[in-house]
Write a protein that holds these residues in place. Structure first.
Motif: not given
Length: 391
Positions: A257-268
């Protein structure tokens, strides 16, 4: 007429150029490869991204710049930024190029992440494995995508093999050990922020990967509204902290039930391809609107959509195009194992109709295994509204 310059000439740049045609835009692309597929639709400058002569040639013919590839050198983006408007900004690019810097930013914004430890030596690795426990994943801090630059440590005894595989990168950008997350779902929120700060997201997308490469995406994801709201809050916080302009994707794990961030992709992003036919405005159209300072388009979904990635070689288009909501995208690339060469999107007005179309396409193309997890999700009961118990 405005000419948009794109650093990187892959399929993302290609689809960006296609989306820009109705806006009357021209494009110029810079890539290290003479056969970059975006070059089939826009003039192509070939050269190393650090080559000052090639960069100068590229900059001389454009009015504004963006990129389709997060491993473009941040210093090249900075060089361009000093000569033409550049979006997203080089700071956003530089932050997302280093997994440690990225996770540090997540922590500063209160966005949960899996446990992690920086690794610079073999001794660091042994200590990190002891701290996080196995299984865990050793990754390069830079240049990793689509499962590249990673080694899964299934037991403490695998640390030596992991170091043999990636240890040479410790002195060339560093390594990071991340705790393994036994997630129930992989999700992404694709978002766009305009120059004036206007912020929008497409519906949350659920994704399935095979060998670290995206295989299928379902949108809108079948999740509880409060989970989606949390994902949107995280994306908004990141966009504002980075003064981000353009489209990006925040990849998330859902666990207990938790969201954990994996990575941010700075693009489409690959997980936003469904939006070309499945949303009021595609991620590519809105990225261009954002960087040009134009009003953003609506991001609502037009029914239900599933994107299927074609890896290595293109299957026959017939079964997809036979579907009323079937759409085909060939990237014009030479077939090669592990290479993204195209995708298809199936769109329907209901889960039932989408499931029927997926079953037909999967059977006709011999892709039953690829569509199976999506079909299983479409058969799941819908999550209950917030505050209500399941019967």
């Amino acid at each position: 007429m405005t000419t948009v310059g794109i650093l990187g000439g892959g399929q993302l740049a290609r689809m960006m150029a296609l989306a820009g045609a109705p806006l009357g835009l021209r494009f110029s692309v810079m890539d290290t490869s003479a056969d970059a597929c975006a070059g089939q639709f826009a003039p192509l400058v070939v050269g190393d991204y650090r080559d000052g002569v090639a960069l100068a040639e590229f900059a001389s013919g454009i009015d504004i710049a963006t990129f389709d590839f997060e491993n473009v050198p941040a210093e090249s983006a900075q060089w361009l930024c000093e000569r033409v408007p550049m979006f997203p900004n080089p700071r956003a690019l530089g932050t997302t190029q280093d997994r440690l810097a990225e996770k540090t930013l997540f922590g500063e914004l209160g966005i949960p992440v899996p446990g992690y430890v920086p690794v610079d030596t073999r001794e660091d690795l042994d200590a990190a494995v002891a701290k996080l426990g196995a299984p865990c994943i050793l990754k390069t801090r830079r240049l990793g995508y689509d499962g590249k630059g990673q080694f899964r440590i299934r037991a403490a005894g695998d640390a030596g093999a992991a170091w043999d595989a990636l240890g040479a990168q410790a002195g060339a950008g560093g390594l990071i050990l991340e705790a393994f997350v036994p997630f129930e779902r992989e999700l992404s929120v694709v978002a766009v922020r305009a120059r004036d700060g206007e912020f929008r997201t497409w519906p949350l997308t659920e994704n399935w990967h095979v060998d670290g490469v995206l295989s299928a995406s379902l949108a809108p994801a079948r999740v509880a509204p409060e989970l989606e709201a949390r994902a949107v809050d995280y994306a908004r916080a990141l966009a504002e902290a980075l003064d981000y302009v353009g489209v990006f994707a925040l990849e998330l794990f859902c666990h207990d039930g938790r969201l954990l961030a994996n990575e941010l992709a700075p693009r489409v992003h690959n997980s936003g391809h469904w939006s070309i036919e499945g949303a009021e405005t595609s991620q590519f159209g809105n990225h261009l609107r954002a960087v040009l300072g134009l009003p953003l388009g609506a991001t609502r979904a037009l029914g239900r959509a599933c994107m299927l990635n074609w890896i290595g070689e293109m299957p026959s288009p017939g079964p997809v195009l036979a579907e009323p909501g079937g759409h085909w995208h060939d990237y014009g690339k030479t077939s090669r194992p592990g290479r993204k060469v195209g995708h298809a999107t199936l769109r329907a007005d209901s889960d039932e109709d989408l499931a029927d179309a997926l079953e037909r396409v999967g059977a006709a193309l011999g892709r039953e295994a690829q569509v199976a997890p999506v079909l299983a999700r479409l058969c799941d009961p819908l999550p209950p509204p917030a505050g209500k118990e399941s019967p």
